[in-house]
Every structure is written in C-alpha cells, then in structure tokens.
Design an enzyme around this catalytic site. Structure first.
Site, PDB file in Angstrom:
ATOM      1  CG  ASP A  47      -9.446  16.790 -14.944  1.00  0.00           C
ATOM      2  OD1 ASP A  47      -8.794  16.168 -15.818  1.00  0.00           O
ATOM      3  OD2 ASP A  47     -10.433  16.297 -14.381  1.00  0.00           O
ATOM      4  NE  ARG A  91      -2.486   0.574   3.594  1.00  0.00           N
ATOM      5  CZ  ARG A  91      -1.705   1.018   4.573  1.00  0.00           C
ATOM      6  NH1 ARG A  91      -1.115   2.201   4.484  1.00  0.00           N
ATOM      7  NH2 ARG A  91      -1.494   0.269   5.655  1.00  0.00           N
ATOM      8  CE  LYS A 105     -12.968   9.043 -18.449  1.00  0.00           C
ATOM      9  NZ  LYS A 105     -12.766   8.929 -17.006  1.00  0.00           N
ATOM     10  CE1 TYR A 109     -17.121  12.482 -14.634  1.00  0.00           C
ATOM     11  CE2 TYR A 109     -15.599  12.720 -12.798  1.00  0.00           C
ATOM     12  CZ  TYR A 109     -16.471  11.945 -13.544  1.00  0.00           C
ATOM     13  OH  TYR A 109     -16.681  10.636 -13.199  1.00  0.00           O
TER      14      TYR A 109
END
Length: 394
Positions: A169, A45, A194, A97
């Site tokens: 972004d 982690r 994406k 978004y």
C-alpha cells in the site's frame, strides 16, 4: 527526460478534437460496427476511454504494466483479496489501516482466509509468520498511522523465496517518493482519494501490477464485480496527478518543519516522522524513498483519550476530519476515528496509543501551521490543565 516532464506529456492530447485535457466520456455504452466488432470499447463497466487513460498514467507512474481503477481504495483492496481462496493465508503489517483490517477480519476471514499480523519492520518476524499456506504479504510503508518503515526489497526477496505475492500500500509515500514495483513488489495499491487526487474532492482506488498476467486477473474482478471508477472521477484524478510532484514536495517540506517543532515541545511524548533522525526507520526510508511524506503523528505525555480529544478540537487551520493527502491540513484521532474498528488491545500493541494524533500536513505556510499547533496546545491546556502542561513553549 525528467520524470516530471514525462508524466505531464504522458497525458495524451485528444486525437479527435485536439483537446489538451482528457475528455470525459460520460457514456454507458458504445455503438458497435457488428457483434463483437468495436473500437476497443463495448460497455463502460468493462472499459471507458477516460478511465483507461487514467489507468495507463498510474501504471507508468509506478513503473508497472497494468493499472486498474476502482470506486474506492477499499474496493481496490477487495479486488486484490479476490485473488485468494479458502485456506490461503496472509502475512500483514500489524500497524494496518483500520478499513483494511475490517475487510480482512469481518469479510474474508469468514471465507477461510487467515491473516497473521506482524511488525513487518522486523524481517525475521515476517519469515516466522509465513506458512506453506501463505499466499500474500501485505505491507504499508510508511504505515498508517505510526509511520513504521519496512524494507520492500528484502521482503520482496522473502516473498519470492516462499512463492507468494507482495502487495505494498503506497498511499502515504505516493509514486513520487517510492515505487515498490521497481523494488520487487508484485502489486501496488493506493487510496487515490489521498495524494493522487490531492484535493479532497473524490473517492478512488487504484491497483498497479508488475506483470500483465496478474493485472489481467485483477482486471477481471474489476469488471466481474463492478466497483469501477466513474468517468468524471477519473478525469478529476488525472487532473490531480498533473500537480502531484509539486504538491508532494511542499507536503514534505511542511511536514519536516512541523515534526521538528513537535519533537521539542514539552507536552509531546513521541513524534513519528521518518524524516527525523530519531525515527528508527530513518536510514531505511532515506534509502528507499525520495522524500519522507506529508504525514506526522505524535503522542502526548499524558496518554489518554481525553487529552487527545482536547487537542484535536482546538486547532483552526488543521481541520478535524477523516482522510489525508489534500491541500488543506487535517488532523484526526486514530483511536476513535480511522482505527476504531481495530480492537483496543491489538491497536495499542501495534503502537496506536490512546493519545496518538495524526496530522495530514497541507500546503499552507508552515509557520502558520506551527502557530496553529502552538495555540491548540494552549487551548487544550485550559480544557485539561492537569494533563497538558505547555509551559516553556518554544
């Protein structure tokens, strides 16, 4: 050395075996020589060799110091917002978004973080929205889904003058077309699902910071809150990035051809694509981007949900689905899909009309995609002849 050559050769050969592909270290923990004495890894982690390689590659792509990989784009956004505390304020792009809006409004506002939504293409509107409590300016450029363009360098100067961070972004442009950190931004975030991944086969998010101190803070939240990217998905993302430059080049070429086709279609009202000279942000996009991207949005002359629904259920090659940036072309109806979480009045005020349709233009031949759109107009006209007249199709 060109950036493409540099990218390809920044992906290291495995020192242990000579493997030319980055190995997948599918392990949860690492053996230590003594308590606290290890080879740079103790628990997966906290750090993992495959994920670390990815994070270094993305940081280099964006021209930043620190890369941090997360299990989704929203997990990446969430980690950035954890830099804030009760009483802080955000100035955010109004054409935002839907998932980010939901996170801002439904999660963080109840913790005392206030968000002001403005048209960030208007620099004065940005300045007017800033208060002494403003800690973060949040940009998308191009925006999702109306592809507004904001001046990154100018807003970075505004942010610096008011002692707040600027986060961009960069999902739509990708680092191939735009590097906001080199234009003054402090943080860049991607839905790596994406264009970075590019094959619609993973969910991921990445953050890159301009300086190591800020990167270390976000890295702390990655470990403390645990929304890490798995080794296998890190491997897939590295593989996707290897062909990013080639894919983005073709996405851009196809998108421009489709935008030009839509611009002259009699059933179309407006086309949103910064590569068109008619786009209000064309000159700025040409200045701060190396290309115009693979997303095209448009509205119908009959601005109704019914008209849009008739169209988006009539295509063959364009598949109706959430997401974008993959090799296969997709389309969606933001008002009922990606931006459904935004109240109708606020959504329309930001330019996301009822009939707006977003195309994620893939890597198919552009002529085939245009043919598909042409038949979709004809098919939609049969469903709703009164609102989708496609006579004189060129």
């Amino acid at each position: 050395m060109s950036t493409i050559t540099q990218l390809i050769h920044s992906i290291p050969v495995d020192e242990l075996t000579g493997a030319i592909a980055v190995p997948i270290y599918q392990t949860s923990t690492f053996v230590q020589e003594a308590p606290g004495v290890n080879k740079g890894f103790d628990y997966a982690r906290t750090n993992n060799p495959t994920r670390q390689t990815l994070e270094n590659i993305v940081a280099q792509l964006e021209g930043g110091e620190t890369g941090i990989a997360f299990s989704s784009g929203l997990a990446a956004i969430d980690a950035i917002l954890k830099l804030l505390q009760a009483g802080d304020e955000i100035v955010a792009v109004d054409d935002i978004y839907g998932g980010a809006f939901r996170l801002f409004s439904k999660v963080y506002e109840k913790f005392g973080i206030k968000v002001h939504y403005v048209d960030t293409a208007d620099l004065q509107a940005v300045v007017n929205a800033i208060t002494p409590a403003t800690r973060l300016i949040w940009l998308e450029t191009p925006t999702n889904p109306t592809l507004k363009i904001s001046d990154i360098s100018a807003i970075a100067a505004i942010a610096k003058a008011h002692q707040c961070w600027l986060c961009v972004d960069n999902t739509f442009a990708s680092p191939v077309l735009q590097q906001p950190l080199l234009q003054g931004a402090d943080i860049v975030v991607h839905s790596a699902t994406k264009y970075l991944g590019g094959h619609s086969d993973l969910i991921a998010g990445v953050v890159v910071t301009r300086n190591k101190t800020l990167g270390a803070e976000i890295k702390f939240y990655q470990n403390a809150c645990g929304a890490i990217l798995s080794p296998f998905d890190s491997f897939l993302l590295i593989r996707g990035i290897e062909t990013l430059h080639l894919r983005v080049k073709q996405h851009c070429a196809n998108a421009l051809a489709i935008a030009q086709y839509l611009e002259q279609h009699p059933a179309v009202d407006k086309v949103f694509y910064p590569g068109l000279s008619s786009h209000p942000g064309h000159a700025l996009a040409k200045k701060q981007q190396k290309g115009f991207g693979g997303i095209v949005s448009f509205t119908l002359k009959e601005d109704t949900d019914e008209a849009a629904q008739a169209f988006v259920t009539s295509t063959h090659y364009f598949k109706l689905a959430e997401s974008l940036g993959g090799i296969k072309s997709l389309l969606c109806h933001p008002a009922s899909m990606t931006h459904k979480s935004i109240p109708d009045e606020k959504r329309r005020a930001a330019g996301v009309a009822d009939s707006l349709i977003r195309l994620s233009v893939g890597l198919e031949e552009s002529d085939d995609l245009i043919t598909d759109l042409a038949q979709a107009f004809k098919s939609a006209e049969k469903k709703l002849p009164s609102v989708l007249s496609t006579s004189n199709i060129l």
